[in-house]
Design an enzyme around this catalytic site. Structure first.
Site, PDB file in Angstrom:
ATOM      1  N   ASP A   7       0.856  -1.192   0.000  1.00  0.00           N
ATOM      2  CA  ASP A   7       0.000   0.000   0.000  1.00  0.00           C
ATOM      3  C   ASP A   7       0.886   1.234   0.000  1.00  0.00           C
ATOM      4  O   ASP A   7       2.042   1.198   0.466  1.00  0.00           O
ATOM      5  CB  ASP A   7      -0.923   0.018   1.221  1.00  0.00           C
ATOM      6  CG  ASP A   7      -1.950   1.145   1.137  1.00  0.00           C
ATOM      7  OD1 ASP A   7      -2.731   1.161   0.169  1.00  0.00           O
ATOM      8  OD2 ASP A   7      -1.942   2.030   2.013  1.00  0.00           O
ATOM      9  N   GLU A   9       0.831   5.778   0.433  1.00  0.00           N
ATOM     10  CA  GLU A   9       0.155   7.053   0.658  1.00  0.00           C
ATOM     11  C   GLU A   9       0.831   8.076  -0.240  1.00  0.00           C
ATOM     12  O   GLU A   9       2.036   7.965  -0.528  1.00  0.00           O
ATOM     13  CB  GLU A   9       0.229   7.477   2.122  1.00  0.00           C
ATOM     14  CG  GLU A   9      -0.453   6.524   3.097  1.00  0.00           C
ATOM     15  CD  GLU A   9      -1.937   6.353   2.867  1.00  0.00           C
ATOM     16  OE1 GLU A   9      -2.556   7.271   2.304  1.00  0.00           O
ATOM     17  OE2 GLU A   9      -2.474   5.292   3.244  1.00  0.00           O
ATOM     18  N   HIS A  57      -4.218  10.920   5.414  1.00  0.00           N
ATOM     19  CA  HIS A  57      -3.051  10.245   5.994  1.00  0.00           C
ATOM     20  C   HIS A  57      -2.385  11.001   7.143  1.00  0.00           C
ATOM     21  O   HIS A  57      -1.665  10.395   7.948  1.00  0.00           O
ATOM     22  CB  HIS A  57      -2.013   9.927   4.911  1.00  0.00           C
ATOM     23  CG  HIS A  57      -1.570  11.110   4.090  1.00  0.00           C
ATOM     24  ND1 HIS A  57      -0.897  12.196   4.619  1.00  0.00           N
ATOM     25  CD2 HIS A  57      -1.710  11.359   2.759  1.00  0.00           C
ATOM     26  CE1 HIS A  57      -0.624  13.047   3.645  1.00  0.00           C
ATOM     27  NE2 HIS A  57      -1.120  12.573   2.510  1.00  0.00           N
ATOM     28  N   HIS A 152      -5.351   6.731   7.514  1.00  0.00           N
ATOM     29  CA  HIS A 152      -4.742   5.775   6.607  1.00  0.00           C
ATOM     30  C   HIS A 152      -3.232   5.763   6.830  1.00  0.00           C
ATOM     31  O   HIS A 152      -2.598   6.806   6.957  1.00  0.00           O
ATOM     32  CB  HIS A 152      -5.033   6.164   5.153  1.00  0.00           C
ATOM     33  CG  HIS A 152      -6.433   5.866   4.723  1.00  0.00           C
ATOM     34  ND1 HIS A 152      -6.730   4.891   3.799  1.00  0.00           N
ATOM     35  CD2 HIS A 152      -7.607   6.405   5.107  1.00  0.00           C
ATOM     36  CE1 HIS A 152      -8.046   4.847   3.623  1.00  0.00           C
ATOM     37  NE2 HIS A 152      -8.598   5.763   4.409  1.00  0.00           N
ATOM     38  N   ASP A 157      -2.415  -0.420   6.589  1.00  0.00           N
ATOM     39  CA  ASP A 157      -3.372  -0.852   5.567  1.00  0.00           C
ATOM     40  C   ASP A 157      -2.893  -2.126   4.870  1.00  0.00           C
ATOM     41  O   ASP A 157      -3.697  -2.994   4.513  1.00  0.00           O
ATOM     42  CB  ASP A 157      -3.597   0.257   4.538  1.00  0.00           C
ATOM     43  CG  ASP A 157      -4.458   1.384   5.097  1.00  0.00           C
ATOM     44  OD1 ASP A 157      -4.885   1.273   6.259  1.00  0.00           O
ATOM     45  OD2 ASP A 157      -4.702   2.364   4.374  1.00  0.00           O
TER      46      ASP A 157
END
Length: 235
Positions: A7, A9, A57, A152, A157
């Site tokens: 994942d 960001e 985030h 997040h 995640d």
């Protein structure tokens, strides 16, 4: 088999307009077992995050200012994922950013170092058509606790997605369906109940006689046996 659940960001939604990767989180699976050999880096994007992305985030420009730039972590990331199958939720988004970052450095695309890509969003839509298939929704559906997820985070995640992926691909262990309630956009609840015992009601003698009369009429029309004779008991 080595798989990497990944994942990211980012500072925004579009790498083509200058948005950059600011966090990468990876969780390693070997033969469907979590190994603990995870990879996690914060990255200085050399720009501010969009207001909407920052709300998601929470990674401020100040926090990221002393973190390595992408070119400083590109080789270790490549070495970590090299030859592995990569598992991502909504893969085009993350891969679009990672391919762009590698391209900025004149390197082969990120996906060229992977043996394949699994998009769990596509899989979830096929398995649960018409239902919510965000990571949070899948955590609820498969009983994966995400109570500690306030913002997040790429590694968090990826860890949640690893648990969800293992649950999604574990296979069906029962002929009955799990009890589940989905809610539509207007708040109407749709409830899926477990399958009950299937009750078969046999036709009576009178019903079978009437059925034979109908078939006899069809036989006469085609001057032979009608196709329904192949599926009907003789009386």
């Amino acid at each position: 088999m080595r798989q990497i659940v990944l994942d990211t960001e980012t500072t925004g939604l579009n790498p083509r307009t200058g948005d950059r990767v600011i966090e990468i989180g990876c969780v390693e699976l070997v033969n469907r077992t979590l190994t603990g050999n995870n990879y996690h880096r914060y990255i200085n994007p050399e720009r501010d995050s969009d207001e909407g992305a920052l709300a998601v985030h929470g990674l401020t420009t100040e926090f990221l200012s002393d973190k390595p730039k992408f070119h400083e972590i590109a080789e270790e990331l490549r070495a970590y994922i090299d030859g592995a199958e990569v598992i991502i939720h909504n893969a085009p988004f993350d891969l679009g950013f990672l391919n762009h970052e590698f391209g900025r450095l004149g390197l082969p695309s990120f996906v060229s170092h992977c043996s394949g890509v699994i998009d769990t969003l596509i899989n979830a839509k096929e398995m649960h058509p018409g239902k919510r298939n965000s990571l949070d929704a899948l955590c609820d559906r498969y009983g994966v606790s995400n109570a500690h997820r306030k913002l997040h985070g790429a590694l968090l995640d990826a860890e949640l997605l690893a648990d969800v992926y293992l649950s999604m691909t574990r296979g069906q262990n029962s002929l009955s369906m799990d009890h589940e309630v989905e809610t539509s956009a207007d708040g109407v609840a749709f409830e899926a109940l477990p399958l009950g015992e299937i009750i078969v009601v046999a036709a009576s003698a009178d019903e079978l006689s009437l059925h034979e009369t109908v078939l006899a009429g069809l036989d006469k029309g085609v001057k032979g046996d009608c196709v329904w004779r192949n599926y009907s008991p003789k009386v």
